[in-house]
Design a protein around this motif. Sequence first.
Motif, PDB file in Angstrom:
ATOM      1  N   VAL A 161      44.891  41.343  38.242  1.00 17.87           N
ATOM      2  CA  VAL A 161      45.991  42.211  37.834  1.00 17.87           C
ATOM      3  C   VAL A 161      46.875  41.436  36.861  1.00 17.87           C
ATOM      4  CG1 VAL A 161      47.940  43.602  38.637  1.00 17.87           C
ATOM      5  CG2 VAL A 161      45.970  43.264  40.141  1.00 17.87           C
ATOM      6  N   VAL A 194      52.553  46.815  36.096  1.00 13.08           N
ATOM      7  CA  VAL A 194      51.117  46.525  35.972  1.00 13.08           C
ATOM      8  C   VAL A 194      50.661  46.990  34.596  1.00 13.08           C
ATOM      9  CG1 VAL A 194      48.806  47.075  36.832  1.00 13.08           C
ATOM     10  CG2 VAL A 194      50.694  46.726  38.443  1.00 13.08           C
ATOM     11  N   TYR A 223      50.561  41.806  34.315  1.00 13.03           N
ATOM     12  CA  TYR A 223      51.834  42.509  34.249  1.00 13.03           C
ATOM     13  C   TYR A 223      52.442  42.359  32.861  1.00 13.03           C
ATOM     14  CZ  TYR A 223      51.201  42.317  39.268  1.00 13.03           C
ATOM     15  OH  TYR A 223      50.674  42.448  40.531  1.00 13.03           O
ATOM     16  N   TRP A 242      44.383  46.081  35.130  1.00 15.28           N
ATOM     17  CA  TRP A 242      43.659  45.483  36.239  1.00 15.28           C
ATOM     18  C   TRP A 242      42.182  45.585  35.910  1.00 15.28           C
ATOM     19  CZ3 TRP A 242      40.173  48.515  38.792  1.00 15.28           C
ATOM     20  CH2 TRP A 242      40.378  49.887  38.784  1.00 15.28           C
TER      21      TRP A 242
END
Length: 136
Positions: free
Chosen positions: A55, A63, A57, A66
Amino acid sequence: MQVNNEPLLSVEYDDTDTSETVFSRGRDRLLTVRYDASGRVVRVIPAGPLDGLNVSYDSQGRVSSWWRGDLAVSNGYDERTGLVVEHRLANKILRRFIYKTGNKVSVIQSIGVYCAIAATRLDHNSIKYAEQKAVR
């Protein structure tokens, strides 16, 4: 975790690599979760042959993407509101979100493999679904 006073699962935290590992009763590693400096999940590593989940950011802490093996999904956000406006799969728009009032989604557009477009309109007072499909 105990069931009938018997240990079933245990979790250990490692502060050197900021991770938690879940072990079975027999001390077999089942899953490891790694965190970044802000305490956000950045990697989930299952035991066995399965691919882990990664993941990332954005600068706002949302987020941004992913991925797991060959599957990768990224999110697009509205710069003004910060709300998610689209999900992309392999750089193709998978789902687009349209907001009419506040932060409630009013339309979800899904764009499929065969260029079929389905739009779902949401009436938050009495949930109604209407789908429109474009012919290939």
